[in-house]
Design a protein around this motif. Structure first.
Motif, PDB file in Angstrom:
ATOM      1  N   UNK A  57     -60.018  18.585 -50.550  1.00  0.00           N
ATOM      2  CA  UNK A  57     -60.466  17.957 -51.796  1.00  0.00           C
ATOM      3  C   UNK A  57     -61.124  18.914 -52.785  1.00  0.00           C
ATOM      4  N   UNK A  58     -61.645  20.035 -52.310  1.00  0.00           N
ATOM      5  CA  UNK A  58     -62.318  20.966 -53.213  1.00  0.00           C
ATOM      6  C   UNK A  58     -61.388  21.484 -54.292  1.00  0.00           C
ATOM      7  N   UNK A  59     -60.162  21.796 -53.897  1.00  0.00           N
ATOM      8  CA  UNK A  59     -59.153  22.258 -54.853  1.00  0.00           C
ATOM      9  C   UNK A  59     -58.897  21.203 -55.922  1.00  0.00           C
ATOM     10  N   UNK A  60     -58.704  19.960 -55.486  1.00  0.00           N
ATOM     11  CA  UNK A  60     -58.396  18.881 -56.424  1.00  0.00           C
ATOM     12  C   UNK A  60     -59.551  18.626 -57.378  1.00  0.00           C
ATOM     13  N   UNK A  61     -60.786  18.676 -56.869  1.00  0.00           N
ATOM     14  CA  UNK A  61     -61.955  18.420 -57.712  1.00  0.00           C
ATOM     15  C   UNK A  61     -62.073  19.447 -58.829  1.00  0.00           C
ATOM     16  N   UNK A  62     -61.972  20.727 -58.476  1.00  0.00           N
ATOM     17  CA  UNK A  62     -62.109  21.780 -59.488  1.00  0.00           C
ATOM     18  C   UNK A  62     -60.925  21.745 -60.448  1.00  0.00           C
ATOM     19  N   UNK A  63     -59.741  21.551 -59.929  1.00  0.00           N
ATOM     20  CA  UNK A  63     -58.539  21.479 -60.763  1.00  0.00           C
ATOM     21  C   UNK A  63     -58.670  20.371 -61.804  1.00  0.00           C
ATOM     22  N   UNK A  64     -58.984  19.162 -61.365  1.00  0.00           N
ATOM     23  CA  UNK A  64     -59.088  18.043 -62.302  1.00  0.00           C
ATOM     24  C   UNK A  64     -60.268  18.212 -63.243  1.00  0.00           C
ATOM     25  N   UNK A  65     -61.385  18.714 -62.720  1.00  0.00           N
ATOM     26  CA  UNK A  65     -62.592  18.814 -63.535  1.00  0.00           C
ATOM     27  C   UNK A  65     -62.499  19.826 -64.663  1.00  0.00           C
ATOM     28  N   UNK A  66     -61.771  20.912 -64.459  1.00  0.00           N
ATOM     29  CA  UNK A  66     -61.757  21.992 -65.446  1.00  0.00           C
ATOM     30  C   UNK A  66     -60.488  22.027 -66.304  1.00  0.00           C
TER      31      UNK A  66
END
Length: 463
Positions: A57-66
């Motif tokens: 999930x860390x990848x998805x969070x940073x990807x979507x957030x930025x």
């Protein structure tokens, strides 16, 4: 005087498309391919349950957030430059993931990889908008670009299962290295520089609010699929995301150089297709997630067999994207988006009707309809969004469109997981999930009928 050879001219024409599609394919593939590898990674690196969740999930969070930050940087510094930064960051961090000696190192590398992805995606669409000014060529390019998402999403489990079972999980990340290097060299050598808006300052308070809102919302949706929608942590995340959205709106009303002018959001040709993108990602990725669980947990298929079972949806995405790109010049975008959404709705409604116990051959047509319809509608939605804003905000428009799509994907997966987990009757959970997906597609068709014009002149909005 230097004369360009036919091969050189052909390379110059196709380079932006190849680079954009390669970058986008890597980004989306890394969302899905990891799901098959993470159990093996957890065992080999002795990762805790929390560590395994962060690897995913860390990848998805940073990807979507930025994503919005990546779009704003592209508009200000040049989309080609920021795209190249993103590819470089993504490639280097993929190497760090492949050679990670421990779970914490892998988690950090995945976070950085997500940042690279957030720089790649907005720039990829903006580069296509710049490279193909002719409407017909642009529609074909957007169609092929959009098909990468469906192919990567559905091929991820198949490719991941093949790699993990043969050469090991580290090759899940090593696969990105040759693609990333080729993409970077192709862009630097053959893609023209993008215009810069250096005078437009970045609105950092607004960017921070967007990052907080999208990251909190994505995290809450991810947890909702595991904990349930009434869990205090999920409700707190949703509430804080709403606060961040309110803070962003208040800031944009006062900012001299807004990150996302509210006039763009009030335009039907901008907000309408963005909502359509949210809804069709909700339907498609919800279907893929529910189908993956059904094939593996209830039907007893392996990860490799599950990827093969999902192939009918993949096969349709490429065909539909090419066809919609060719038809757009004759029909305009509205008929393609509406008919695509209606066909996808029919597919998921058919799956809901036959239920969970239907033999696999009866599921092929619903999967093909959903894959074809989603990809068929994506081209027109993308074209409308990218044609609506002035050139100075093309990166931002791309980021907005892809942010809403990421939110739709996360919501579809979260709701699908919740329905299967909370229903004692598996058939009821699957049918409800497919019926809700069909309703989302029908809603998207209605919005597209009102908001997607048949033909949209470039630069309709004045900012």
């Amino acid at each position: 005087m230097a004369f360009a050879t036919p091969g050189t001219a052909r390379t110059a024409r196709t380079a932006p498309l190849l680079a954009a599609c390669a970058g986008y394919f890597m980004v989306i593939l890394d969302v899905t391919i990891i799901n098959v590898a993470v159990p093996v990674i957890g065992r080999e690196l002795s990762a805790s349950l929390t560590g395994i969740q962060w690897i995913t999930d860390g990848y998805t969070l940073v990807f979507a957030g930025f994503l919005m930050t990546g779009g704003a940087l592209g508009d200000r510094l040049g989309n080609r430059r920021v795209f190249c930064w993103g590819v470089a960051v993504f490639t280097v961090s993929s190497a760090a993931c492949a050679f990670a000696p421990s779970a914490p190192v892998l988690v950090v590398a995945r976070l950085v990889e997500g940042l690279g992805a957030a720089l790649i995606v907005p720039g990829s669409l903006a580069l296509l908008q710049q490279a193909y000014p002719a409407p017909a060529a642009r529609s074909r390019a957007f169609g092929l670009w959009g098909s990468m998402a469906g192919i990567a999403a559905s091929a991820g489990p198949l490719l991941g299962g093949l790699l993990v079972s043969t050469v090991g999980w580290r090759w899940v990340f090593l696969l990105n290295l040759p693609v990333g290097v080729a993409c970077l060299l192709l862009t630097l050598r053959h893609v023209t520089r993008s215009p810069r808006q250096a005078a437009r300052a970045l609105d950092w308070p607004a960017q921070c609010a967007v990052v907080a809102a999208v990251a909190l919302l994505t995290a809450a949706l991810n947890e909702a699929g595991r904990r349930g929608w009434s869990d205090p942590a999920v409700l707190a995340g949703l509430g804080l995301a709403a606060v961040a959205v309110a803070a962003f709106t208040a800031r944009e009303k006062l900012a001299r150089f807004p990150a996302l002018p509210l006039s763009m959001l009030r335009s039907p040709t901008m907000s309408g297709p963005a909502i359509v993108g949210l809804l069709f990602n909700f339907g498609f990725y919800g279907m893929v997630f529910i189908a993956s669980l059904d094939f593996q947990r209830r039907r007893g298929l392996s990860a490799l067999e599950t990827g093969a079972a999902l192939f009918p949806a993949v096969a349709m995405t490429m065909f539909a994207s090419v066809l919609s790109g060719r038809l757009a010049r004759r029909t305009g975008d509205r008929p393609l988006v509406v008919s695509g959404m209606l066909l996808a709705a029919l597919g998921l409604a058919g799956w809901a009707a036959v239920g969970a116990d239907a033999p696999y051959p009866l599921l092929v047509a619903p999967m093909m309809a959903a894959g074809f319809g989603t990809s068929f509608a994506l081209t027109g939605s993308t074209t409308t969004v990218m044609a609506a804003p002035p050139p100075a905000y093309r990166g931002t428009a791309s980021a907005l469109f892809n942010t809403t799509r990421q939110v739709g994907s996360a919501t579809g997966v979260a709701l699908g997981g919740s329905l299967l987990a909370t229903n004692n009757d598996y058939t009821t959970g699957l049918r409800t999930g497919m019926a809700i997906g069909a309703l989302a597609y029908l809603t998207a068709a209605g919005i597209a009928w009102r908001c997607v014009p048949a033909k949209l002149p470039s630069g309709q909005l004045s900012g």
